[in-house]
Motif scaffolding. Structure first.
Motif, PDB file in Angstrom:
ATOM      1  N   LYS A 156       0.854  -1.183   0.000  1.00 21.93           N
ATOM      2  CA  LYS A 156       0.000   0.000   0.000  1.00 21.93           C
ATOM      3  C   LYS A 156       0.893   1.236   0.000  1.00 21.93           C
ATOM      4  O   LYS A 156       2.055   1.169   0.412  1.00 21.93           O
ATOM      5  CB  LYS A 156      -0.900   0.006   1.245  1.00 21.93           C
ATOM      6  CG  LYS A 156      -1.813  -1.212   1.373  1.00 21.93           C
ATOM      7  CD  LYS A 156      -2.552  -1.180   2.707  1.00 21.93           C
ATOM      8  CE  LYS A 156      -3.407  -2.429   2.881  1.00 21.93           C
ATOM      9  NZ  LYS A 156      -4.072  -2.447   4.211  1.00 21.93           N
ATOM     10  N   PRO A 157       0.366   2.383  -0.450  1.00 18.49           N
ATOM     11  CA  PRO A 157       1.190   3.602  -0.489  1.00 18.49           C
ATOM     12  C   PRO A 157       1.844   3.949   0.843  1.00 18.49           C
ATOM     13  O   PRO A 157       3.016   4.340   0.878  1.00 18.49           O
ATOM     14  CB  PRO A 157       0.193   4.680  -0.920  1.00 18.49           C
ATOM     15  CG  PRO A 157      -0.817   3.945  -1.734  1.00 18.49           C
ATOM     16  CD  PRO A 157      -0.954   2.599  -1.079  1.00 18.49           C
TER      17      PRO A 157
ATOM     18  N   PHE B  34       4.750   1.755   1.291  1.00 10.97           N
ATOM     19  CA  PHE B  34       5.730   2.078   0.257  1.00 10.97           C
ATOM     20  C   PHE B  34       6.613   3.238   0.719  1.00 10.97           C
ATOM     21  O   PHE B  34       7.846   3.177   0.616  1.00 10.97           O
ATOM     22  CB  PHE B  34       4.991   2.434  -1.041  1.00 10.97           C
ATOM     23  CG  PHE B  34       5.872   3.017  -2.117  1.00 10.97           C
ATOM     24  CD1 PHE B  34       6.657   2.205  -2.914  1.00 10.97           C
ATOM     25  CD2 PHE B  34       5.906   4.391  -2.332  1.00 10.97           C
ATOM     26  CE1 PHE B  34       7.468   2.741  -3.911  1.00 10.97           C
ATOM     27  CE2 PHE B  34       6.714   4.942  -3.327  1.00 10.97           C
ATOM     28  CZ  PHE B  34       7.497   4.111  -4.116  1.00 10.97           C
ATOM     29  N   PHE B  35       5.982   4.277   1.252  1.00 13.70           N
ATOM     30  CA  PHE B  35       6.747   5.429   1.753  1.00 13.70           C
ATOM     31  C   PHE B  35       7.510   5.071   3.020  1.00 13.70           C
ATOM     32  O   PHE B  35       8.626   5.561   3.241  1.00 13.70           O
ATOM     33  CB  PHE B  35       5.816   6.611   2.010  1.00 13.70           C
ATOM     34  CG  PHE B  35       5.206   7.192   0.771  1.00 13.70           C
ATOM     35  CD1 PHE B  35       6.005   7.624  -0.279  1.00 13.70           C
ATOM     36  CD2 PHE B  35       3.834   7.303   0.640  1.00 13.70           C
ATOM     37  CE1 PHE B  35       5.450   8.157  -1.428  1.00 13.70           C
ATOM     38  CE2 PHE B  35       3.271   7.829  -0.506  1.00 13.70           C
ATOM     39  CZ  PHE B  35       4.073   8.258  -1.548  1.00 13.70           C
TER      40      PHE B  35
ATOM     41  N   VAL C 119       5.475  14.095   2.773  1.00 15.50           N
ATOM     42  CA  VAL C 119       4.749  13.210   1.845  1.00 15.50           C
ATOM     43  C   VAL C 119       3.928  12.192   2.623  1.00 15.50           C
ATOM     44  O   VAL C 119       2.772  11.895   2.265  1.00 15.50           O
ATOM     45  CB  VAL C 119       5.748  12.499   0.902  1.00 15.50           C
ATOM     46  CG1 VAL C 119       5.076  11.348   0.165  1.00 15.50           C
ATOM     47  CG2 VAL C 119       6.322  13.491  -0.102  1.00 15.50           C
TER      48      VAL C 119
ATOM     49  N   ASP D   1      -0.059  11.595   2.551  1.00 16.16           N
ATOM     50  CA  ASP D   1      -0.681  10.281   2.344  1.00 16.16           C
ATOM     51  C   ASP D   1      -1.741  10.014   3.403  1.00 16.16           C
ATOM     52  O   ASP D   1      -2.847   9.538   3.093  1.00 16.16           O
ATOM     53  CB  ASP D   1       0.407   9.207   2.378  1.00 16.16           C
ATOM     54  CG  ASP D   1      -0.166   7.806   2.291  1.00 16.16           C
ATOM     55  OD1 ASP D   1      -0.690   7.442   1.221  1.00 16.16           O
ATOM     56  OD2 ASP D   1      -0.100   7.066   3.305  1.00 16.16           O
TER      57      ASP D   1
ATOM     58  N   MET E  17      -3.473   8.476  -4.857  1.00 21.56           N
ATOM     59  CA  MET E  17      -2.187   7.858  -4.501  1.00 21.56           C
ATOM     60  C   MET E  17      -1.954   6.612  -5.354  1.00 21.56           C
ATOM     61  O   MET E  17      -1.731   5.506  -4.848  1.00 21.56           O
ATOM     62  CB  MET E  17      -2.156   7.525  -3.009  1.00 21.56           C
ATOM     63  CG  MET E  17      -2.344   8.718  -2.097  1.00 21.56           C
ATOM     64  SD  MET E  17      -1.149  10.053  -2.370  1.00 21.56           S
ATOM     65  CE  MET E  17       0.352   9.284  -1.826  1.00 21.56           C
TER      66      MET E  17
ATOM     67  N   PRO F  47       0.175   4.229  -8.135  1.00 24.61           N
ATOM     68  CA  PRO F  47       1.606   3.869  -8.128  1.00 24.61           C
ATOM     69  C   PRO F  47       2.504   4.908  -8.793  1.00 24.61           C
ATOM     70  O   PRO F  47       3.603   5.198  -8.296  1.00 24.61           O
ATOM     71  CB  PRO F  47       1.633   2.546  -8.896  1.00 24.61           C
ATOM     72  CG  PRO F  47       0.283   1.956  -8.655  1.00 24.61           C
ATOM     73  CD  PRO F  47      -0.661   3.119  -8.601  1.00 24.61           C
TER      74      PRO F  47
ATOM     75  N   LYS G  63       2.026   8.165  -9.038  1.00 21.21           N
ATOM     76  CA  LYS G  63       2.130   9.329  -8.160  1.00 21.21           C
ATOM     77  C   LYS G  63       3.051   9.029  -6.979  1.00 21.21           C
ATOM     78  O   LYS G  63       3.867   9.880  -6.584  1.00 21.21           O
ATOM     79  CB  LYS G  63       0.731   9.696  -7.651  1.00 21.21           C
ATOM     80  CG  LYS G  63       0.653  10.877  -6.705  1.00 21.21           C
ATOM     81  CD  LYS G  63       0.838  12.190  -7.434  1.00 21.21           C
ATOM     82  CE  LYS G  63       0.471  13.376  -6.549  1.00 21.21           C
ATOM     83  NZ  LYS G  63      -0.984  13.464  -6.283  1.00 21.21           N
ATOM     84  N   CYS G  64       2.958   7.822  -6.431  1.00 22.25           N
ATOM     85  CA  CYS G  64       3.818   7.445  -5.299  1.00 22.25           C
ATOM     86  C   CYS G  64       5.294   7.468  -5.688  1.00 22.25           C
ATOM     87  O   CYS G  64       6.140   7.973  -4.940  1.00 22.25           O
ATOM     88  CB  CYS G  64       3.430   6.062  -4.782  1.00 22.25           C
ATOM     89  SG  CYS G  64       1.823   6.011  -3.954  1.00 22.25           S
ATOM     90  N   HIS G  65       5.603   6.924  -6.873  1.00 23.63           N
ATOM     91  CA  HIS G  65       6.993   6.906  -7.323  1.00 23.63           C
ATOM     92  C   HIS G  65       7.499   8.323  -7.591  1.00 23.63           C
ATOM     93  O   HIS G  65       8.660   8.639  -7.292  1.00 23.63           O
ATOM     94  CB  HIS G  65       7.135   6.045  -8.578  1.00 23.63           C
ATOM     95  CG  HIS G  65       7.153   4.573  -8.300  1.00 23.63           C
ATOM     96  ND1 HIS G  65       6.002   3.792  -8.307  1.00 23.63           N
ATOM     97  CD2 HIS G  65       8.171   3.733  -7.964  1.00 23.63           C
ATOM     98  CE1 HIS G  65       6.322   2.541  -8.019  1.00 23.63           C
ATOM     99  NE2 HIS G  65       7.619   2.478  -7.806  1.00 23.63           N
TER     100      HIS G  65
ATOM    101  N   ALA H  93       8.231   9.896  -4.240  1.00 24.85           N
ATOM    102  CA  ALA H  93       9.440   9.319  -3.635  1.00 24.85           C
ATOM    103  C   ALA H  93      10.702   9.868  -4.307  1.00 24.85           C
ATOM    104  O   ALA H  93      11.650  10.272  -3.626  1.00 24.85           O
ATOM    105  CB  ALA H  93       9.397   7.791  -3.741  1.00 24.85           C
TER     106      ALA H  93
END
Length: 314
Positions: free
Chosen positions: A63-64, A67-68, A123, A127, A142, A144, A146-148, A151
């Motif tokens: 999940k985001p 991931f962060f 960030v 989230d 959010m 994938p 956008k998450c990358h 990051a």
């Protein structure tokens, strides 16, 4: 210990090597500190690596938010590795010398990674804000890609400014002394060795701190104001408890990191006692990375469940 200096014009010394005094004012602890810092470093590496492993291996944590968290744990490992191994080498070998280039390199990596930590904390707050305040749009916002992007932006966002600031700091002339009364190359103790008027350099540091730390902190604060307002409107006590539990871990890390770092960098030069600087620096360089895995695991049921599944498989 011999201090290597090259005499220049106008009776000003051009320093080619610094001496990190570290914890030399605590002679009774010199035999005790290497073991303590070694244990802390190993604990930081294991704890944060474990978070990275479970977020990669456990599908429930794809999940985001996690991931962060994985990126943040990698960042903590890099961040503490800039300072702590050097401290251990100095304590074990009793050799506190560090070249000008090594000092500049350490400071540059420290500032770049510290800025990345500020951005990642912002960030992660964003989230949480989207997850709690706009849950229906969360998968869309959010995504994938956008998450990358967030990051990568967090990792690289502060690099140009902090490289430039490091180059600017090391264009200064250092008068007579090359002893840095700190355990790593940081801006306040380096400024104490500088010749003449450095008000322009101090101003540039304040501006960079405002952009790299204060702006993310204000965004975090705004996010949590909205989050708290939304949580208080939830109809059930169970829902409010779960939402507060999700955010409290992150908020604790924010307070630890931003609180101590802002005191160090936003005080005037005259208000920088060396002992206080060292104590505050220990918090945002070592204590926060050490407690990061504990804070995020003990207060997160998903991570605890993932750890149980990992150890049961093992």
């Amino acid at each position: 210990m011999k201090h290597e200096e090259i005499q220049a014009e106008d009776n000003v010394s051009t320093v080619v090597q610094f001496v990190l005094l570290g914890f030399s004012e605590l002679p009774n602890l010199q035999g005790f500190l290497p073991g303590v810092f070694s244990i802390i470093y190993v604990a930081i590496l294991i704890g944060n690596s474990l978070i990275v492993i479970i977020t990669r291996l456990d599908p429930a944590l794809h999940k985001p938010m996690y991931f962060f968290l994985a990126h943040f744990s990698i960042l903590e490992i890099c961040y503490v590795s800039v300072t702590l191994p050097r401290i251990l080498v100095s304590l074990w070998t009793k050799d506190r010398r560090i070249s000008l280039l090594s000092c500049a390199t350490q400071l540059c990596f420290f500032l770049v990674l510290g800025t990345a930590e500020c951005f990642f904390l912002a960030v992660m707050a964003y989230d949480h804000y989207v997850a709690i305040c706009n849950p229906l749009h969360y998968p869309l916002v959010m995504n994938p890609r956008k998450c990358h992007q967030l990051a990568i932006g967090s990792w690289l966002g502060g690099m140009p400014v902090q490289i430039g600031q490091t180059c600017q700091i090391f264009t200064l002339h250092f008068c007579y002394s090359n002893q840095i009364n700190h355990f790593f190359c940081d801006i306040p103790p380096i400024f104490k060795l500088a010749c003449g008027d450095i008000s322009v350099h101090e101003l540039s540091v304040y501006v960079v701190v405002m952009l790299a730390a204060v702006v993310p902190f204000v965004l975090i604060l705004a996010s949590y104001i909205k989050i708290i307002v939304t949580i208080l409107r939830l109809p059930t006590a169970q829902g409010r408890t779960k939402a507060f539990s999700t955010c409290s871990s992150h908020l604790l890390v924010v307070v630890l990191f931003f609180g101590t770092a802002s005191i160090t960098y936003l005080r005037p030069k005259s208000n920088h006692p060396a002992g206080t600087d060292k104590l505050l620096s220990l918090f945002y360089t070592i204590v926060t990375p050490m407690f990061n895995p504990v804070i995020y695991t003990l207060r997160n049921q998903d991570v605890i469940a993932a750890l149980k599944r990992l150890f049961l498989k093992t």
